[in-house]
Design an enzyme around this catalytic site. Sequence first.
Site, short mmCIF file in Angstrom:
data_model
loop_
_atom_site.label_atom_id
_atom_site.label_comp_id
_atom_site.label_asym_id
_atom_site.label_seq_id
_atom_site.Cartn_x
_atom_site.Cartn_y
_atom_site.Cartn_z
N GLY A 124 39.09 33.03 72.23
CA GLY A 124 39.69 34.18 72.89
C GLY A 124 39.61 35.42 72.00
N TYR A 150 58.19 26.25 70.61
CA TYR A 150 59.44 26.15 71.36
C TYR A 150 59.70 27.49 72.05
CZ TYR A 150 59.85 22.02 68.48
OH TYR A 150 59.59 20.82 67.85
N LEU A 159 45.51 26.68 79.44
CA LEU A 159 44.07 26.95 79.47
C LEU A 159 43.47 26.94 78.07
CD1 LEU A 159 44.13 29.94 82.01
CD2 LEU A 159 43.87 27.51 82.51
N TYR A 211 35.21 16.77 74.88
CA TYR A 211 35.71 17.62 75.96
C TYR A 211 36.08 16.78 77.18
CZ TYR A 211 35.71 21.43 79.40
OH TYR A 211 36.05 22.32 80.39
N THR A 241 32.56 28.65 86.40
CA THR A 241 33.14 29.96 86.68
C THR A 241 32.44 31.02 85.82
OG1 THR A 241 35.27 28.87 87.06
CG2 THR A 241 35.31 31.26 86.79
N HIS A 247 32.33 35.15 76.89
CA HIS A 247 31.83 35.37 75.53
C HIS A 247 30.31 35.44 75.56
CE1 HIS A 247 31.41 35.12 71.21
NE2 HIS A 247 32.72 35.22 71.09
#
EC number: 4.1.1.35
Length: 400
Positions: A124, A150, A159, A211, A241, A247
């Site tokens: 990300g 927490y 995700l 994966y 998708t 990236h």
Amino acid sequence: MVSKALLRLVSAVNRRRMKLLLGIALLAYVASVWGNFVNMRSMQENGELKIESKIEEIVEPLREKIRDLEKSFTQKYPPVKFLSEKDRKRILITGGAGFVGSHLTDKLMMDGHEVTVVDNFFTGRKRNVEHWIGHENFELINHDVVEPLYIEVDQIYHLASPASPPNYMYNPIKTLKTNTIGTLNMLDPEVHPQSEDYWGHVNPIGPRACYDEGKRVAETMCYAYMKQEGVEVRVARIFNTFGPRMHMNDGRVVSNFILQALQGEPLTVYGSGSQTRAFQYVSDLVNGLVALMNSNVSSPVNLGNPEEHTILEFAQLIKNLVGSGSEIQFLSEAQDDPQKRKPDIRKAKMMLAWEPVVPLEEGLNKAIHYFRKELEYQANNQYIPKPKPARIKKGRTRHN
């Protein structure tokens, strides 16, 4: 007597001369001091001008930063709905700075919810959600979901998982750890089309095992917690998708083809290109995820586009949309590359009233525009990225 008078006269004249000489010397001294003072003052003024110039050079960038900060304090955010306290939810999105997660963040923020994004920025990027930083409904936490967190929330969208081959193969142990606490799932198909009761056909020791098997364990964990602890569970099985914020070097077929076409390089097709894929635009997926979360459906639901095309058709379509003269280059077939992939979305249609609505070409044009802009930004820094196919020893990348 005369001699004495003459001596007194001479003495008086000498005294006057001495006084005159002293006066001249004093004037000369004063003039010299004043001249030095004037010169020093001039030098000081010149020095001060130089110092002021140097200070200005240093201070101006600081002023720019202050102006930027002032702008950030008055930042204009995308339009956000107002929700009452009873309707507004506190929502956690792990992997929320990633490709899909950032688009989901946009939707939930604009719908008026309070959103906390958790990301370790392995794949990300902060720039994907920076337009929300500072908003009272938004929080960004740099955290790895493998470690405990927490936080009190109403909903969790998990995700946080590397989804492109180069990323999840880079550190398979890390990928496996992340996926085993995940809820996002997709199984490697051998049944065509794949319905939700298909259990998957996966190589447990192949390059994708970290994966695929991680996703399978994730489903088991979710339903074990649902049965034992009464936790509400929603499981989305997400199919291919694409869209903006992918990236650039993720090694996936759409991003690879677009980058290669834009840069005039050969479009690399592995195998004959007869393998099929079904791609959905990211906004369709986000709408499906939200519909599933807000439903009462606890069993797995496929979210994908049933419109099936071959890899070769995708290559030719992207080449034409870009207007590229690139050739299509055929390379050896990848290990464990599925020959067909098409979701059965009848359950999503019936129980969620959901199906993809963005036409393929419209979505591809948006993705092409995004990548074209990214290449322009990169070119300004004298760096143009190349697609990086995943390589496992002597293997080739797969068409994810």
